[in-house]
Design a protein around this motif. Structure first.
Motif, short mmCIF file in Angstrom:
data_model
loop_
_atom_site.label_atom_id
_atom_site.label_comp_id
_atom_site.label_asym_id
_atom_site.label_seq_id
_atom_site.Cartn_x
_atom_site.Cartn_y
_atom_site.Cartn_z
N GLY A 122 -22.30 -36.51 -66.70
CA GLY A 122 -23.84 -36.47 -66.99
C GLY A 122 -24.19 -36.38 -68.34
O GLY A 122 -25.07 -35.83 -69.20
N THR A 123 -23.32 -37.39 -69.09
CA THR A 123 -23.42 -37.11 -70.50
C THR A 123 -23.34 -38.77 -71.23
O THR A 123 -23.24 -39.73 -70.23
N ILE A 124 -23.68 -38.96 -72.17
CA ILE A 124 -23.60 -40.43 -72.90
C ILE A 124 -22.19 -40.77 -73.06
O ILE A 124 -21.79 -42.08 -72.75
N LEU A 125 -21.54 -40.00 -73.61
CA LEU A 125 -20.30 -40.35 -73.98
C LEU A 125 -19.05 -39.79 -73.17
O LEU A 125 -19.29 -38.76 -72.42
N LYS A 126 -17.85 -40.41 -73.06
CA LYS A 126 -16.82 -39.82 -72.11
C LYS A 126 -16.21 -38.54 -72.87
O LYS A 126 -16.07 -38.50 -74.14
N LYS A 127 -15.90 -37.35 -71.96
CA LYS A 127 -15.21 -36.31 -72.48
C LYS A 127 -14.73 -35.76 -71.37
O LYS A 127 -14.67 -35.78 -70.32
N ARG A 128 -13.73 -34.62 -71.96
CA ARG A 128 -12.95 -33.67 -70.98
C ARG A 128 -14.19 -32.57 -70.43
O ARG A 128 -14.92 -32.35 -71.14
N ALA A 129 -13.67 -32.03 -69.45
CA ALA A 129 -14.38 -30.77 -68.75
C ALA A 129 -14.08 -29.56 -69.86
O ALA A 129 -12.92 -29.65 -70.46
N PRO A 130 -14.96 -28.72 -70.16
CA PRO A 130 -14.75 -27.67 -71.04
C PRO A 130 -13.73 -26.73 -70.42
O PRO A 130 -13.64 -26.53 -69.15
N GLY A 131 -12.81 -26.26 -71.24
CA GLY A 131 -11.52 -25.53 -70.83
C GLY A 131 -10.60 -26.23 -69.97
O GLY A 131 -9.79 -25.60 -69.19
N SER A 132 -10.66 -27.63 -70.23
CA SER A 132 -9.57 -28.48 -69.33
C SER A 132 -8.19 -28.03 -69.61
O SER A 132 -7.27 -28.36 -68.87
N ASN A 133 -7.97 -27.38 -70.95
CA ASN A 133 -6.40 -27.01 -71.29
C ASN A 133 -5.87 -26.15 -70.73
O ASN A 133 -4.96 -25.41 -70.91
N LEU A 180 -28.87 -44.78 -75.06
CA LEU A 180 -29.15 -43.23 -75.53
C LEU A 180 -29.66 -42.59 -74.58
O LEU A 180 -29.53 -41.43 -74.39
N ARG A 181 -30.67 -43.24 -73.71
CA ARG A 181 -31.49 -42.45 -72.80
C ARG A 181 -31.01 -42.11 -71.48
O ARG A 181 -31.35 -41.09 -70.79
N THR A 182 -29.78 -43.08 -71.21
CA THR A 182 -29.23 -42.94 -69.77
C THR A 182 -28.24 -41.89 -69.64
O THR A 182 -27.16 -42.01 -70.45
N LYS A 183 -28.16 -41.11 -68.66
CA LYS A 183 -27.13 -40.00 -68.50
C LYS A 183 -26.22 -40.56 -67.35
O LYS A 183 -26.80 -40.94 -66.35
N ARG A 184 -25.24 -40.37 -67.57
CA ARG A 184 -24.35 -40.99 -66.61
C ARG A 184 -23.09 -40.17 -65.86
O ARG A 184 -22.58 -39.09 -66.71
N ALA A 224 -33.18 -35.57 -66.69
CA ALA A 224 -32.91 -36.75 -67.51
C ALA A 224 -33.82 -37.69 -66.95
O ALA A 224 -33.92 -38.09 -65.75
N GLY A 225 -34.60 -38.45 -67.61
CA GLY A 225 -35.48 -39.87 -67.26
C GLY A 225 -34.83 -40.86 -66.73
O GLY A 225 -35.20 -41.45 -65.41
N LEU A 226 -33.64 -41.09 -67.09
CA LEU A 226 -32.94 -42.17 -66.51
C LEU A 226 -31.50 -41.66 -66.44
O LEU A 226 -30.97 -41.10 -67.34
N LYS A 227 -31.15 -41.71 -65.21
CA LYS A 227 -29.46 -41.23 -64.80
C LYS A 227 -28.93 -42.09 -63.77
O LYS A 227 -29.77 -42.88 -62.93
N VAL A 228 -27.73 -42.20 -63.65
CA VAL A 228 -26.91 -42.98 -62.98
C VAL A 228 -25.62 -42.24 -62.28
O VAL A 228 -24.96 -41.59 -63.22
N PHE A 229 -25.52 -42.38 -60.98
CA PHE A 229 -24.25 -41.87 -60.26
C PHE A 229 -23.30 -43.02 -59.96
O PHE A 229 -23.84 -43.67 -59.38
N THR A 230 -22.24 -42.88 -60.36
CA THR A 230 -21.19 -44.16 -60.19
C THR A 230 -19.96 -43.60 -59.25
O THR A 230 -19.39 -42.61 -59.37
N THR A 234 -33.51 -52.90 -77.08
CA THR A 234 -33.23 -52.35 -75.68
C THR A 234 -32.04 -51.61 -75.52
O THR A 234 -32.06 -50.39 -74.74
N TRP A 235 -31.06 -52.42 -75.78
CA TRP A 235 -29.88 -51.86 -75.25
C TRP A 235 -29.42 -50.48 -76.16
O TRP A 235 -28.95 -49.68 -75.50
N PRO A 236 -29.59 -50.18 -77.37
CA PRO A 236 -29.46 -48.96 -77.69
C PRO A 236 -30.47 -47.90 -77.32
O PRO A 236 -29.79 -46.74 -76.79
N TYR A 237 -31.63 -48.17 -76.86
CA TYR A 237 -32.53 -47.43 -76.33
C TYR A 237 -31.96 -46.89 -74.78
O TYR A 237 -32.15 -45.79 -74.49
N LEU A 238 -31.45 -47.97 -74.12
CA LEU A 238 -30.79 -47.51 -72.90
C LEU A 238 -29.83 -46.79 -72.55
O LEU A 238 -29.56 -46.08 -71.97
#
Length: 400
Positions: free
Chosen positions: A179-190, A298-302, A215-221, A292-296
Motif C-alpha cells: 500500500g506504498t510507493i516504495l518497497k519496504k519490510r513490514a513494521p517489526g519484521s525483525n 507518486l500518486r499510485t499506491k500499490r 487513495a485516488g489511484l491504487k492497484v492490487f497485484t 505524467t510518469w512521475p505524477y502516476l
C-alpha cells in the motif's frame, strides 16, 4: 527458488494438491547419471490441449485433489480488461473489485491459472555489407529462434489440474509494496511472533486493507512464479548442445515467463487512460510521459502482496528433490534432439509435440510412384544432410 517452507502452510492456500501428496508422475532425482527414458505417448499434453481437456462446466467444480473450487467462468463480469500481447500481463479494472470479498475471490481464481514459462534459444550473427554509396553497413541476421513451453510440466496431471501450486502472501521480512510507493519490510519484521512481532497478514486481510484505502489511484497485484526449476543448469546444457553443431554466432538462451503479472486497478478515468494503448502511444510520441510518469508513480499506491507459486520441484525432509512431472535432465533428454534438429534447420517459432515425435522417428521413406519425383526428393534430402554435416565440420553462423 525451490524448497517450499512447510512452516508456511497456514498462510499459503494450496490450489491443487495437499502438502505431502504423492503423485504417480513424480520422479526422485536420486541418480542424474541414470535417467529413465520417457515414452512420447506418456508426455503431458500441450497447454492448449490441457485446457481443452477440462470439462465444459458452467458451475463450480472441485479439482480431483480437493483443492480450490475453480469456476469455469470468469469471476468478474463487465470488467474493463487490458492485456500486454508481448508479456501476457493482464490489467483489470472494475468497481466490483473494490469490494474485499470480490477481490479475494478474483485473486484466488486467477492464482489457479499457471504462468507460461518458455525456454527460448536465439542465434544471431552480424553481416557487414556495402550500400549503393559505398558505405559499410552492419545488419543483425537471426539464424534461429526456437522456443519450448514448460507449462505442461508444472502439472502431474494436466487433465485434472493436479499441481504443486499455492497462493501465499509476502513474508513480513520480504521487501514489497504494502500500500506504498516504495518497497519496504513490514513494521517489526525483525521480531518473531513470540516476542511480540506482527503476524503475517492473510490474503483476506490485505484485500480489506486495499479496499479501506482512500487513495485516488491504487492497484492490487498478483504475481505468478515458477519455483524449483534449475534454469541455469538447463541453459548450460542447451548452450553445449548448440555449440556441438559448431555454431559460431551469438547465442542467447533465456527463461521467459509470460502471464506472470496480474494488476487490478480501482475504477478511475486516470487509470483507464493509463491503460489505453493509443493514449499511451500519444504520450510517448509527444514526450508528455516525462511529466505524467512521475505524477502516476507518486500518486499510485500499490499492494504487491499476493504470490502464486507453481513448483516444478520441491525438497523433501530427507534432502532429496521430488519433481511434479519430470526432472530437468529428463526434459533435456526428451527435447534435446528436437532442439538440435530445429537449430540446424534454422527454425523460428515454438516447437510442439509434433516436433518432439518427429525427432524420435527415422526419416520416413518417400514414394510417389514416380521414379523421377522420388529421385528429386531423395536428392534434396541428401543435399540437406550434406549441408548439415559441412556446417558441423567447418562451422556456421559466424560474423561476416
Amino acid at each position: 527458488m525451490g524448497k517450499p517452507d512447510q512452516k508456511k502452510t497456514d498462510d499459503a492456500v494450496s490450489l491443487h494438491t495437499n502438502p505431502g501428496e504423492s503423485s504417480r508422475a513424480a520422479y526422485i532425482d536420486d541418480d542424474v547419471l541414470d535417467i529413465p527414458q520417457v515414452d512420447i505417448d506418456d508426455l503431458p499434453p500441450n497447454y492448449s490441449e490441457s485446457e481443452s481437456l477440462l470439462p465444459p462446466l458452467d458451475v463450480e467444480t472441485a479439482t480431483a485433489a480437493g483443492g480450490l473450487l475453480l469456476s469455469r467462468k470468469p469471476f468478474v463480469e463487465n470488467a474493463t480488461t487490458f492485456e500486454d500481447p508481448d508479456t501476457g500481463a493482464q490489467y483489470w479494472m472494475a468497481k466490483s473489485l473494490e469490494d474485499p470479498v470480490n477481490l479475494e475471490k478474483h485473486i484466488q481464481y486467477l492464482a489457479a491459472i499457471p504462468p507460461r514459462p518458455y525456454i527460448r534459444l536465439v542465434g544471431t550473427h552480424t553481416e557487414t555489407t556495402r550500400d549503393s554509396k559505398g558505405k559499410m553497413e552492419k545488419n543483425t541476421i537471426t539464424d534461429f529462434d526456437v522456443s519450448v513451453e514448460l507449462t505442461p510440466y508444472l502439472y502431474s496431471d494436466a487433465q485434472y489440474q493436479r499441481s504443486w501450486s499455492c497462493l501465499r502472501t509476502v513474508e513480513n521480512s520480504e521487501t514489497a509494496r504494502r500500500g506504498t510507493i516504495l518497497k519496504k519490510r513490514a513494521p517489526g519484521s525483525n521480531q518473531s511472533i513470540e516476542l511480540g512481532g506482527t503476524p503475517q497478514p492473510t490474503l483476506q486481510e490485505w484485500c480489506h486493507r486495499y479496499s479501506a484505502s482512500h487513495a485516488g489511484l491504487k492497484v492490487f497485484t498478483l504475481q505468478r512464479r515458477i519455483c524449483g526449476f534449475d534454469a541455469e543448469g538447463v541453459k548450460t546444457k542447451l548452450r553445449e548442445l548448440v555449440y556441438s553443431t559448431n555454431y559460431r554466432g551469438h547465442l542467447n538462451v533465456q527463461l521467459v515467463v509470460k502471464d506472470s503479472l496480474i494488476e487490478c486497478y480501482n475504477e478511475s478515468w486516470i487509470n483507464k487512460w493509463r491503460l489505453t494503448k493509443w493514449i499511451r502511444m500519444l504520450f510517448m510520441v509527444t514526450l508528455l510521459f516525462i511529466f505524467t510518469w512521475p505524477y502516476l508513480w507518486l500518486r499510485t499506491k500499490r499492494w504487491e502482496v499476493a504470490i502464486s507459486d507453481w513448483h516444478f520441484s520441491r525438497i523433501l525432509d530427507n534432502g532429496t528433490k521430488e519433481y511434479v512431472s519430470v526432472s530437468e535432465d529428463q526434459w533435456f533428454n526428451m527435447w534435446g534432439r528436437a532442439i538440435h534438429k530445429a537449430v540446424l534447420r534454422k527454425r523460428q517459432g515454438l516447437l510442439d509435440q509434433n516436433d518432439l515425435a518427429r525427432a524420435q522417428e527415422p526419416e520416413p521413406a518417400f514414394d510417389s510412384g514416380n521414379v523421377a519425383v522420388n529421385g528429386a526428393v531423395n536428392l534434396f534430402r541428401a543435399g540437406i544432410s550434406a549441408m548439415d554435416e559441412v556446417n558441423r565440420q567447418l562451422g556456421w553462423g559466424g560474423d561476416c
